[in-house]
Design an enzyme around this catalytic site. Structure first.
Site, PDB file in Angstrom:
ATOM      1  N   THR A 114      41.117  -7.051  -3.489  1.00  0.00           N
ATOM      2  CA  THR A 114      42.094  -5.940  -3.408  1.00  0.00           C
ATOM      3  C   THR A 114      41.613  -4.553  -2.551  1.00  0.00           C
ATOM      4  O   THR A 114      42.340  -4.050  -2.038  1.00  0.00           O
ATOM      5  CB  THR A 114      42.287  -5.224  -4.768  1.00  0.00           C
ATOM      6  OG1 THR A 114      42.691  -6.314  -5.725  1.00  0.00           O
ATOM      7  CG2 THR A 114      43.148  -4.298  -4.845  1.00  0.00           C
ATOM      8  N   THR A 170      37.383  -8.277  -7.702  1.00  0.00           N
ATOM      9  CA  THR A 170      36.661  -7.676  -8.719  1.00  0.00           C
ATOM     10  C   THR A 170      36.773  -8.785  -9.862  1.00  0.00           C
ATOM     11  O   THR A 170      35.469  -8.671 -10.634  1.00  0.00           O
ATOM     12  CB  THR A 170      37.244  -6.370  -9.207  1.00  0.00           C
ATOM     13  OG1 THR A 170      38.750  -6.809  -9.784  1.00  0.00           O
ATOM     14  CG2 THR A 170      37.340  -5.517  -8.134  1.00  0.00           C
ATOM     15  N   ASP A 171      37.834  -9.852 -10.092  1.00  0.00           N
ATOM     16  CA  ASP A 171      37.651 -10.608 -11.288  1.00  0.00           C
ATOM     17  C   ASP A 171      36.439 -11.530 -11.290  1.00  0.00           C
ATOM     18  O   ASP A 171      35.946 -11.802 -12.406  1.00  0.00           O
ATOM     19  CB  ASP A 171      38.741 -11.583 -11.297  1.00  0.00           C
ATOM     20  CG  ASP A 171      40.097 -10.702 -11.348  1.00  0.00           C
ATOM     21  OD1 ASP A 171      39.998  -9.436 -11.833  1.00  0.00           O
ATOM     22  OD2 ASP A 171      41.317 -11.170 -11.293  1.00  0.00           O
ATOM     23  N   LYS A 191      32.431  -7.200 -15.566  1.00  0.00           N
ATOM     24  CA  LYS A 191      34.021  -6.482 -15.558  1.00  0.00           C
ATOM     25  C   LYS A 191      34.270  -6.503 -16.851  1.00  0.00           C
ATOM     26  O   LYS A 191      34.337  -7.510 -17.487  1.00  0.00           O
ATOM     27  CB  LYS A 191      34.778  -7.148 -14.433  1.00  0.00           C
ATOM     28  CG  LYS A 191      36.105  -6.362 -14.501  1.00  0.00           C
ATOM     29  CD  LYS A 191      36.906  -7.060 -13.602  1.00  0.00           C
ATOM     30  CE  LYS A 191      38.272  -6.329 -13.411  1.00  0.00           C
ATOM     31  NZ  LYS A 191      39.376  -7.065 -12.513  1.00  0.00           N
TER      32      LYS A 191
END
Length: 414
Positions: free
Chosen positions: A82, A158-159, A235
């Protein structure tokens, strides 16, 4: 659309008594879909839209950014995500399309921190990350350090960023900072975290840090970023800007914003002497799985991993499964699968000596994973099995703190 509005055009309308503006994306299910300035999509009757202006296409190649060569040499290694994304006006989705140079354009302040080179070993959404890309990423990072980079920034979705940060932690002995960074919200949104995260990651990359880390928002405010160890971070929220947390340990430091002052903890590894070469060991055993135990789970689920060289089990509490699953786990171990037990609790460590079930698991040959995070344990097991074939040596290494993946309260003085 019959109104002459094309994807990317600026449009306006009056809806529910409010004047709204945004960009036209597409037509779907009989509605015009526009992206509001808030970052959210709205489905609305196309007849009430007014075209305000045509969105000029972004040039594919922009003028090269002038950089100050007297600043520290840094590298941006882009894998997508992202932080390097923009709106696809055809679908309304956020897609990873930027090359690394676009990040410098999106975050102009970076050019005041370092002199950047850019490499793009992959352009993917993070759910498409694979061990093969980890190897390519590790090799690219090492090459950049050998070419003189004083720090490497890895842009990443980020995942699965915690997996990749753990992977590079084991694959590279680094003399300089390797900083993973991403953003929870794309640059088109007013609440985007890409600028602050990007600047803080660059500040960490020129600091005295000497290990793999993740740098992301520490709070929902734009006040500072946390520096997380690559093997202790997770996360913990799908969309909040402060989604990343260090589990079972202290953070490596902070980067204040907007001053970009870096404060490192005493536990953070320090930068090595200039000229020190990185050591790359990118052998990975890909035939490793991870299994989340749940009540009522059939032993057949365990048996599905027959033929795997390694398996990480996320057990309950101190590291348990149902008694009915233990014979299946014993069979895996007997057939040559290294089975590591971790806990779903995340905080605290596995101890299979307290209850009968735990002792039965130990007798079946499972390896206690201490307080390792399950993701880090899986990546570590891939790396260990890529370098060792002796089961006793594999078990010994899994119980040994190699990259800070085991906490202070773990046995064996770790």
């Amino acid at each position: 659309m019959s109104t002459g509005i094309e994807p990317g055009d600026r449009v306006g309308c009056t809806y529910a008594g409010k004047e709204l503006e945004g960009f036209y994306i597409t037509e779907r299910d009989g509605k015009a879909v526009i992206k509001l300035d808030s970052g959210y999509n709205l489905g609305i009757d196309a007849k009430i839209l007014t075209k305000l202006r045509t969105q000029a296409p972004r040039p594919h190649s922009a003028k090269k950014i002038e950089q100050d060569e007297s600043l520290p040499q840094l590298s941006i290694v882009s894998t997508g995500g992202t932080i390097a994304s923009k709106i696809d006006y055809r679908t309304g989705a956020v897609t990873s399309q930027f090359e690394a140079d676009d990040i410098l354009r999106a975050i102009p302040g970076l050019a005041k921190i370092g002199h950047f080179s850019a490499q793009v070993p992959a352009t993917i959404l993070s759910e498409n990350m694979t061990p093969a890309i980890w190897r390519k990423l590790a090799s690219t990072v090492c090459d950049e350090i050998k070419k003189g980079s004083r720090g490497v920034i890895v842009t990443h979705g980020t995942d699965t960023m915690a997996y990749s940060a753990a992977a590079l932690s084991f694959m590279i002995e680094t003399p300089v900072p390797i900083v993973f960074v991403g953003s929870q919200r794309s640059a088109d949104r007013p609440s985007s975290d890409n600028v602050m995260n990007g600047l803080c990651s660059a500040a960490a990359a020129v600091s005295d840090l000497g290990e793999v880390s993740v740098v992301m928002h520490a709070t929902t405010n734009d006040d500072y970023c946390a520096i997380h160890r690559g093997t202790r971070v997770r996360k913990m929220h799908t969309s909040r800007r402060d989604a990343f947390t260090t589990i079972g340990s202290d953070i490596l430091g902070t980067v204040d914003y907007p001053s970009l002052d870096v404060k490192l903890s005493c536990s953070a590894a320090r930068r090595k002497e200039e000229g020190t070469e990185p050591v790359l060991n990118d052998k990975l055993e890909e035939k490793v799985g991870i299994l989340y135990f749940y009540p009522g789970m059939s032993p057949e689920v365990v048996e599905a991993f027959k033929g795997y060289r390694g398996l990480v089990v996320m057990g309950t509490g101190l590291g348990h499964t149902a008694s009915g699953c233990i014979p299946a786990l014993r069979s895996l171990v007997k057939d040559g699968t290294s089975v590591v037990m971790t806990s779903q609790c995340l905080n605290g460590r596995v101890c299979d000596r307290v209850y009968d079930t735990g002792r039965d698991l130990l007798n079946a040959g499972i390896i206690e994973g201490g307080d390792m995070l399950p993701e880090a344990a899986m990546v570590k097991l891939m790396w260990v099995l890529g370098n060792e074939s002796d089961p006793d040596r594999v078990a010994e290494l899994m119980r040994t703190n190699l990259r800070g993946e085991l906490g202070r309260c773990t046995p064996n003085g770790l």
